[in-house]
Design an enzyme around this catalytic site. Structure first.
Site, PDB file in Angstrom:
ATOM      1  N   PHE A 172      -3.030 -25.297 -36.860  1.00  0.00           N
ATOM      2  CA  PHE A 172      -2.348 -24.833 -38.067  1.00  0.00           C
ATOM      3  C   PHE A 172      -1.760 -23.462 -37.777  1.00  0.00           C
ATOM      4  CE2 PHE A 172      -1.422 -22.825 -42.023  1.00  0.00           C
ATOM      5  CZ  PHE A 172      -0.850 -23.851 -42.758  1.00  0.00           C
TER       6      PHE A 172
ATOM      7  N   ASP B   7      -3.038 -17.109 -31.581  1.00  0.00           N
ATOM      8  CA  ASP B   7      -2.806 -16.959 -33.019  1.00  0.00           C
ATOM      9  C   ASP B   7      -4.139 -16.577 -33.665  1.00  0.00           C
ATOM     10  OD1 ASP B   7      -2.492 -17.193 -35.731  1.00  0.00           O
ATOM     11  OD2 ASP B   7      -1.350 -19.059 -35.661  1.00  0.00           O
TER      12      ASP B   7
ATOM     13  N   LYS C 159      -2.581 -12.059 -42.348  1.00  0.00           N
ATOM     14  CA  LYS C 159      -3.630 -12.118 -43.373  1.00  0.00           C
ATOM     15  C   LYS C 159      -4.305 -10.772 -43.633  1.00  0.00           C
ATOM     16  CE  LYS C 159      -4.615 -17.056 -42.828  1.00  0.00           C
ATOM     17  NZ  LYS C 159      -4.067 -17.680 -44.027  1.00  0.00           N
TER      18      LYS C 159
END
Ligand SMILES: Cc1ncc(COP(=O)(O)O)c(C=O)c1O
Length: 412
Positions: free
Chosen positions: A151, A236, A265
């Protein structure tokens, strides 16, 4: 009617607000039926004043809890002075943000963006350019190797290499140039990487897939393989990074330093979207004026909040809390195996918990936990994800685990 700081212009009940969304809000999410109105630390409060322990922390965007005083203060100070310049001009906050983030991660240069998906997109563009200019891959032939069940976000290019049909169906045609291999499989990776490969792009722990932790040695193997084959390793760490796993970065568990690091985030402190591509000068140095950009990337408010986030991480306190409380989380979950939990994976304050499907789907368990005052989110099937703010106390964590035990004991 004038809205005050505390009272929305049109005060309504949770049920009213949920049904009001239906005709006017795109249905691309299926939230739990809780309407949050305020929050502090690990706790959120709904419109009716019910309190919930937040065990999701905005998918790790709230690693420092809601409204951490140092982050709120940094934002307030900046709001009173300067919020946006665009990159047409310099602003007096960006240099310090880039310097301190580079120092925290041990890399050279920072490309500031906003959302996680933009950081991923930017990382892909930089890797392709590096492949053409530095590695010598023929024009438009660059490939990037990714893992199944990944993801990395929701843009057209990113869903081009997703293996989740729900995320892809109806959104083609897709961007070419990606090869998908099974996660945690070095032999498959070795076979997929060739002279056209610009980069291997991976999550060091696959978050959305259910907190999938690769075998020890996998990340070291990826580092060795990418170095040997002459391509970049892009990690990531948008969800796994910035303290969540008990280290600043999840790759540190194997002492691996990637060529390119993607952050997002928690970098925005739960206040503003802040993301970044962080890399060596040999890689990010391929970008020249006009080739890539963002109106909001590196804005002074984002830079001020991002700097305050880096400052919190420089102390090591949050990483230590995640490591210490991670033991409590792991032990607590181990005690639930056979009592409604069929398996779990945990690192630091992050866990994917597979619940016995006979008891309920992840969604049903999440809804029951919500009714008991604990907020979590399901991933796939009967898996729920726990990712509390790193500010959570041992008592709060034990209380959440106690609630999970109670919900599981109640059965189907
Ligand atoms: C590993 C990873 N990369 C990228 C993203 C995309 O971030 P954003 O939702 O900010 O675009 C996410 C979001 O969950 C993520 O977990």
């Amino acid at each position: 009617m004038t809205a005050t700081a505390d009272v929305p212009a049109r005060a309504r009940t949770s049920a009213d607000l949920i049904s009001a969304e239906e005709p006017v809000l795109a249905h691309n999410y299926h939230p739990l039926p809780v309407v949050v109105a305020r929050a502090e630390g690990t706790w959120v409060e709904d419109v009716e004043g019910r309190r919930y322990l937040d065990m999701l922390a905005g998918y790790s965007a709230l690693n420092f809890g809601h409204r951490h005083p140092a982050l709120i203060e940094a934002a307030h100070r900046q709001l009173d002075r300067l919020t946006l310049t665009s990159r047409a001009f310099h602003n007096d906050r960006l240099a310090e943000f880039a310097e301190r983030l580079a120092e925290l991660t041990g890399l050279d240069m920072v490309l500031p963006m906003n959302t996680g998906a933009e950081a991923v997109e930017s990382g892909i563009k930089v890797a392709r350019k590096w492949a053409y200019e530095v590695k010598g891959v023929p024009a438009d032939q660059a490939t990037i190797v990714v893992a199944a069940e990944n993801f990395h976000g929701r843009t057209t290019t990113i869903v081009s290499f997703s293996t989740d049909e729900t995320a892809r169906a109806g959104f083609g045609p897709f961007t070419p140039g990606f090869r998908i291999v099974p996660y945690n499989d070095l032999a498959a990776l070795e076979a997929a990487v060739d002279e056209t490969t610009a980069a291997v792009l991976l999550e060091p722990i696959q978050g959305e897939a259910g907190v999938i932790i690769p075998d020890p040695g996998y990340l070291t193997g990826v580092r060795e393989l990418t170095r040997r084959k002459g391509c970049l390793f892009i990690a990531d760490e948008i969800q796994s990074g910035l303290g969540r796993t008990g280290r600043t970065l999840a790759v540190e568990h194997e002492s691996v330093v990637p060529d390119v690091l993607l952050l997002g985030k928690a970098l925005g402190g739960g206040i503003v979207p802040v993301s970044a591509v962080v890399a060596g000068r040999d890689v990010l140095g391929v970008l020249r004026p006009g080739e890539h950009g963002s109106t909001f990337g590196g804005n002074p408010l984002a830079a001020a909040v991002g700097t305050a986030v880096v400052e919190l991480l420089e102390t090591g306190e949050f990483q230590q809390r995640a490591a210490d409380l991670g033991v409590l989380l792991r032990d607590g979950l181990a005690g639930l195996v056979g009592k409604g939990v069929v398996g779990f994976r945990a690192r630091g304050l992050w866990a994917g918990v597979d619940v016995d499907p006979a008891i309920g789907t992840g969604r049903e368990i999440s809804a029951r936990l919500m009714r008991e005052g604990v907020l979590v989110k399901d991933t796939h099937g009967s898996t729920i994800r726990l990712a509390p703010p790193l500010t959570i106390t041992g008592e709060e964590l034990e209380s959440a685990l106690g609630t999970l035990a109670k919900v599981l004991a109640e059965g189907a």
